[in-house]
Write a protein that holds these residues in place. Structure first.
Motif, short mmCIF file in Angstrom:
data_model
loop_
_atom_site.label_atom_id
_atom_site.label_comp_id
_atom_site.label_asym_id
_atom_site.label_seq_id
_atom_site.Cartn_x
_atom_site.Cartn_y
_atom_site.Cartn_z
N GLU A 7 -77.07 -23.06 85.40
CA GLU A 7 -76.03 -23.24 86.41
C GLU A 7 -74.66 -23.44 85.77
O GLU A 7 -73.63 -23.13 86.38
CB GLU A 7 -76.36 -24.44 87.30
N HIS A 8 -74.64 -23.96 84.54
CA HIS A 8 -73.38 -24.14 83.82
C HIS A 8 -73.02 -22.91 82.99
O HIS A 8 -72.10 -22.98 82.16
CB HIS A 8 -73.46 -25.38 82.92
N GLY A 9 -73.72 -21.82 83.21
CA GLY A 9 -73.39 -20.59 82.51
C GLY A 9 -73.98 -20.47 81.12
O GLY A 9 -73.59 -19.59 80.35
N ARG A 10 -74.92 -21.33 80.79
CA ARG A 10 -75.54 -21.29 79.48
C ARG A 10 -76.84 -20.48 79.51
O ARG A 10 -77.49 -20.37 80.55
CB ARG A 10 -75.86 -22.72 78.99
N ASP A 11 -77.21 -19.94 78.38
CA ASP A 11 -78.51 -19.28 78.26
C ASP A 11 -79.56 -20.36 78.04
O ASP A 11 -79.55 -21.04 77.01
CB ASP A 11 -78.48 -18.32 77.06
N PRO A 12 -80.48 -20.57 78.98
CA PRO A 12 -81.45 -21.66 78.83
C PRO A 12 -82.36 -21.49 77.62
O PRO A 12 -82.93 -22.47 77.14
CB PRO A 12 -82.24 -21.61 80.14
#
Length: 357
Positions: free
Chosen positions: A233-238
């Motif tokens: 949701e914060h634009g990071r690659d999980p």
């Protein structure tokens, strides 16, 4: 998560305060012989003892591969100095540094500094997020090739490749640039112990490694998925997030009958202080392999109940068994902590993208 996904293991080398650097050097070297990803060293303003970051700077030249992750408290400290100190550890360890972000919540600790009263957990962790953000910006404030060292002209640095970060947070402002060149890893590894909602939000936004407390594999797996979803949701690659189960281990009694607790064999117990395992190295190896194989975690962060005794049994017993079963590596895959964790080196946010002028 497939069982073939690399297993990550780390260990705490603290315990009762010691004032002999050789003690910490020997523990870190023992962990290194087991090919552990990294060691942590706990610290806080509430306990006596040596400064963890300074201790691991002493450990760095006595080790070659193992990652070094001190606790760094972001409350009552200057973010500019925090960033420079962690970057320095990365330089002296040749790219093996991380930092375990923590906050200071008590009035007694606030009185040690006398600057401001204790704040709420929400405010403290908001500040921690801002410190993590500005630290990353300061690490990027030097481009990788900013140092030119031109003897003929006397120019040490290309000023066009230094950048002001111009960051304004709720409790501090930082202009930059840093006084330390960009660290070997680009960004030293950020570790967060996600023990509540506030710290979990910080972890989802900024952590490379998250430590979670869970009593059962299913609980750990649910926390992992929540953290990965929030990171996305914060634009990071999980897939760049490593979630490790935090477990205190007491290997003093050897193998023992199962006790009521968390899982099917082998079992642990859970309490307010987190999850605890008491038993032998073989059953611990079974627990680690079971949780990892089920996709619940990416690995474990293990805190020995007795630092030397339990770390020795962990390395020579549990880890050796996992290695024998091809569940854990027998050597470090690279030279940096990011390489151990399978994480790439972050691009510099201020440098021109490749192919642009």
């Amino acid at each position: 998560m497939s069982a073939t996904r690399p297993l990550h293991l780390a260990a705490e080398i603290g315990g009762p305060p010691r004032y002999d650097a050789a003690w910490y050097v020997e523990l870190a070297q023992l962990a290194e012989r087991g090919a552990l990803d990294f060691v942590t060293l706990q610290d806080s303003f509430a306990r006596p003892g040596l400064d963890a970051l300074a201790v691991l700077s002493r450990v760095a030249p006595a080790t070659e591969r193992v990652g070094l992750v001190p606790t760094v408290t972001t409350t009552h400290t200057e973010p500019f100095h925090v960033s420079a100190a962690v970057a320095t550890l990365d330089w002296v360890s040749r790219g093996r540094a991380g930092w375990l972000v923590d906050v200071s919540a008590t009035p007694a600790e606030a009185r040690l500094f006398g600057r401001r009263p204790a704040a709420s957990a929400a405010a403290l962790w908001q500040e921690a997020r801002e410190v993590a953000e500005v630290s990353a910006r300061l690490w990027d404030s030097w481009e990788d090739d900013a140092e030119i060292r031109e003897v003929a002209t006397g120019r040490f640095v290309d000023r066009d490749k230094l950048h002001h970060v111009d960051f304004e947070g709720a409790t501090f402002t930082v202009r930059g640039p840093s006084i330390v060149p960009r660290p070997p890893q680009g960004h030293p590894v950020t570790v967060v112990a996600a023990t509540d909602g506030h710290s979990r939000e910080t972890a989802a936004r900024h952590a490379d490694v998250v430590l979670v407390r869970a009593g059962r594999a299913e609980e750990a797996g649910a926390l992992r998925e929540k953290l990965r979803s929030r990171a996305a949701e914060h634009g990071r690659d999980p897939d760049t997030l490593r979630v490790l189960a935090a477990l205190t281990v007491d290997l003093g009694d050897g193998e023992r009958p199962l006790e009521p607790g968390l899982d099917s064999a082998p079992r642990t117990t859970a309490g307010a202080g987190g999850a605890h395992y008491r038993g032998g190295p073989v059953d611990l190896a079974e627990l680690i392999a079971g949780w990892h194989g089920a996709g619940a975690v990416d690995g474990f962060h293990l805190t020995p109940a007795e630092p030397w005794r339990d770390l020795e049994r962990l390395v020579n017993g549990t880890v050796a068994l996992l290695q024998h079963r091809s569940r854990f590596r027998t050597f470090h895959p690279g030279g940096t902590l990011r390489e151990h964790l399978g994480l790439g080196r972050p691009a510099n946010r201020y440098a021109p993208a490749a192919g642009t002028s």
